[in-house]
Design a protein around this motif. Structure first.
Motif, PDB file in Angstrom:
ATOM      1  N   ARG A 263      15.147  41.344 105.279  1.00  0.00           N
ATOM      2  CA  ARG A 263      15.051  40.232 105.466  1.00  0.00           C
ATOM      3  C   ARG A 263      13.907  39.711 106.706  1.00  0.00           C
ATOM      4  NH1 ARG A 263      19.362  36.744 106.846  1.00  0.00           N
ATOM      5  NH2 ARG A 263      20.790  37.845 106.112  1.00  0.00           N
ATOM      6  N   ARG A 264      13.634  40.498 107.059  1.00  0.00           N
ATOM      7  CA  ARG A 264      12.112  41.096 108.054  1.00  0.00           C
ATOM      8  C   ARG A 264      10.871  40.411 107.152  1.00  0.00           C
ATOM      9  NH1 ARG A 264      12.606  46.180 109.534  1.00  0.00           N
ATOM     10  NH2 ARG A 264      10.427  46.610 108.524  1.00  0.00           N
ATOM     11  N   TYR A 265      11.181  40.784 106.196  1.00  0.00           N
ATOM     12  CA  TYR A 265       9.677  41.364 105.432  1.00  0.00           C
ATOM     13  C   TYR A 265       9.874  39.927 104.816  1.00  0.00           C
ATOM     14  CZ  TYR A 265       6.410  42.113 101.864  1.00  0.00           C
ATOM     15  OH  TYR A 265       5.665  41.202 100.139  1.00  0.00           O
ATOM     16  N   PHE A 266      10.629  39.541 104.541  1.00  0.00           N
ATOM     17  CA  PHE A 266      10.062  38.206 103.970  1.00  0.00           C
ATOM     18  C   PHE A 266      10.167  36.782 104.760  1.00  0.00           C
ATOM     19  CE2 PHE A 266      13.913  39.478  99.830  1.00  0.00           C
ATOM     20  CZ  PHE A 266      12.835  39.966 100.067  1.00  0.00           C
ATOM     21  N   ASP A 267      10.871  37.459 105.830  1.00  0.00           N
ATOM     22  CA  ASP A 267      10.259  36.431 107.214  1.00  0.00           C
ATOM     23  C   ASP A 267       9.242  36.405 107.535  1.00  0.00           C
ATOM     24  OD1 ASP A 267      12.642  35.410 107.059  1.00  0.00           O
ATOM     25  OD2 ASP A 267      13.925  36.498 109.057  1.00  0.00           O
ATOM     26  N   ARG A 293       1.362  43.408 108.577  1.00  0.00           N
ATOM     27  CA  ARG A 293       1.640  43.970 109.554  1.00  0.00           C
ATOM     28  C   ARG A 293       2.874  45.056 109.377  1.00  0.00           C
ATOM     29  NH1 ARG A 293       2.567  38.895 110.959  1.00  0.00           N
ATOM     30  NH2 ARG A 293       4.427  37.734 111.584  1.00  0.00           N
ATOM     31  N   GLU A 294       3.387  44.556 108.495  1.00  0.00           N
ATOM     32  CA  GLU A 294       5.091  45.171 107.608  1.00  0.00           C
ATOM     33  C   GLU A 294       5.093  46.419 106.944  1.00  0.00           C
ATOM     34  OE1 GLU A 294       8.199  44.906 107.348  1.00  0.00           O
ATOM     35  OE2 GLU A 294       7.951  43.959 109.151  1.00  0.00           O
ATOM     36  N   ARG A 295       3.159  46.843 106.837  1.00  0.00           N
ATOM     37  CA  ARG A 295       2.956  48.094 106.073  1.00  0.00           C
ATOM     38  C   ARG A 295       2.719  48.828 106.089  1.00  0.00           C
ATOM     39  NH1 ARG A 295      -2.020  50.893 105.289  1.00  0.00           N
ATOM     40  NH2 ARG A 295      -2.848  50.969 102.771  1.00  0.00           N
ATOM     41  N   ALA A 296       3.359  49.430 107.133  1.00  0.00           N
ATOM     42  CA  ALA A 296       3.506  50.626 107.821  1.00  0.00           C
ATOM     43  C   ALA A 296       5.252  50.807 107.403  1.00  0.00           C
ATOM     44  CB  ALA A 296       2.899  50.614 108.838  1.00  0.00           C
ATOM     45  N   ASN A 297       6.248  50.402 107.402  1.00  0.00           N
ATOM     46  CA  ASN A 297       7.335  50.334 107.360  1.00  0.00           C
ATOM     47  C   ASN A 297       7.677  50.242 106.073  1.00  0.00           C
ATOM     48  OD1 ASN A 297       7.653  48.907 109.774  1.00  0.00           O
ATOM     49  ND2 ASN A 297       7.530  47.063 110.062  1.00  0.00           N
TER      50      ASN A 297
END
Length: 319
Positions: A263-267, A293-297
């Motif tokens: 959900r966080r990635y889609f947002d 900014r999601e790359r490391a996750n």
């Protein structure tokens, strides 16, 4: 010899002789079919194998998604067959190590090769292949392409026995299957990961097989509708499951917490793309910076994020 050891032998390309007979890479792959897939018991009568967060290759034999099976009093339901016939046969080996009950249903959660390239392994089982009502059309459209495009990565030996096997039982909304005092509810979803996503809920244990509606660790991939996926997350979240077997990720996973990272990635992705569209940033530039900014996750972020961003841009620019 363990499943992992046999796979490593195939990976290194070692040729050996038994009783003076040389073994080819194809013969090694075939020999692995008798070696059961190392499944984990998730709950009473529910077993699953966790695939590697990787691209499909000759080395991993397509074992990149989660597959599993549920044992009822009368029969077995299999959820996805894996990324090769070799994996499908190993899955059958795992089933036979747990029960001699017949496989009544082979349920495909959607159209992607890592989930159904193993279907042909079940041909002699007499199992009914079950899928979303859109799955036959999707396989008719993409099946030949899948068989051609994966040949280089997987190799001729692994691809030789793979066939596109469409479902004969179609799910249009929700339908219950009985495998002997055990009710499974199958639900056909609107466009999300694909336009042919199917989930399986086991009422006896509360285990939910999400297919690729839920990704953990492996970056989600959009081949259907970003907006549709986001819109259905709350519905997914509302399913009263005890545990989940996601399409990719830890087996089992807590529910509904398993949906949080997705959900966080889609947002983030939607927010970045909407901002770029509002600012008049060309798509070629917007997709390079979206969700960075999601790359490391996530694993496989570089392989899939830009493709997701392109799909998101194409959908969101017409909001």
């Amino acid at each position: 010899m363990s499943h992992a050891t046999r796979r490593n032998i195939l990976k290194t390309g070692i040729f050996f002789a038994c009783c003076g007979v040389p073994h080819t890479r194809a013969a090694l792959a075939w020999s692995m079919s008798a070696d059961p897939l190392p499944v984990k018991q998730v709950a009473d009568g529910v077993f699953a194998f966790a695939g590697a967060p990787a691209m499909m290759t000759r080395q991993n034999e397509g074992e990149i998604c989660n597959v599993g099976f549920i044992i009822g009093d009368d029969s077995v339901a299999v959820i996805d067959s894996g990324g090769s016939v070799v994996e499908g046969k190993a899955l059958i080996g795992a089933i036979r190590a747990k029960t001699d009950r017949p496989v009544r249903y082979l349920i495909n959660t959607h159209m992607h090769p890592d989930h159904l390239f193993g279907n042909a392994a079940f041909k002699s089982s007499g199992a009914t292949v079950v899928g979303h009502h859109n799955l036959p059309r999707a396989l008719e459209s993409r099946g030949t392409y899948y068989l051609q495009s994966y040949r280089e990565a997987m190799g001729d030996d692994l691809m030789a026995d793979i066939r596109i096997v469409p479902p004969t039982k179609l799910i249009t909304d929700e339908e219950d299957l009985d495998i002997g005092n055990r009710k499974l509810t199958l639900r056909a979803w609107k466009a999300a990961h694909t336009d042919n996503d199917l989930s399986v809920f086991d009422h006896k244990t509360g285990v939910l097989f999400t297919g690729d509606l839920c990704f953990i660790d492996h970056l989600p991939t959009i081949d259907g509708s970003l907006l549709g996926w986001i819109a259905q997350l709350d519905i997914l979240n509302g399913i009263k499951a005890k545990f989940a077997v996601p399409g990719h990720g830890a087996v089992p996973s807590p529910w509904p917490q398993a949906l949080e990272a997705e959900r966080r990635y889609f947002d983030v992705l939607a927010s970045d793309i909407r901002r770029a569209i509002a600012d008049g940033v060309p798509m070629t530039n917007a997709v390079k910076s979206a969700a960075q900014r999601e790359r490391a996750n996530w694993k496989l972020f570089d392989e899939y994020n830009q493709r997701n961003a392109i799909a998101a841009f194409a959908e969101l620019e017409w909001e």
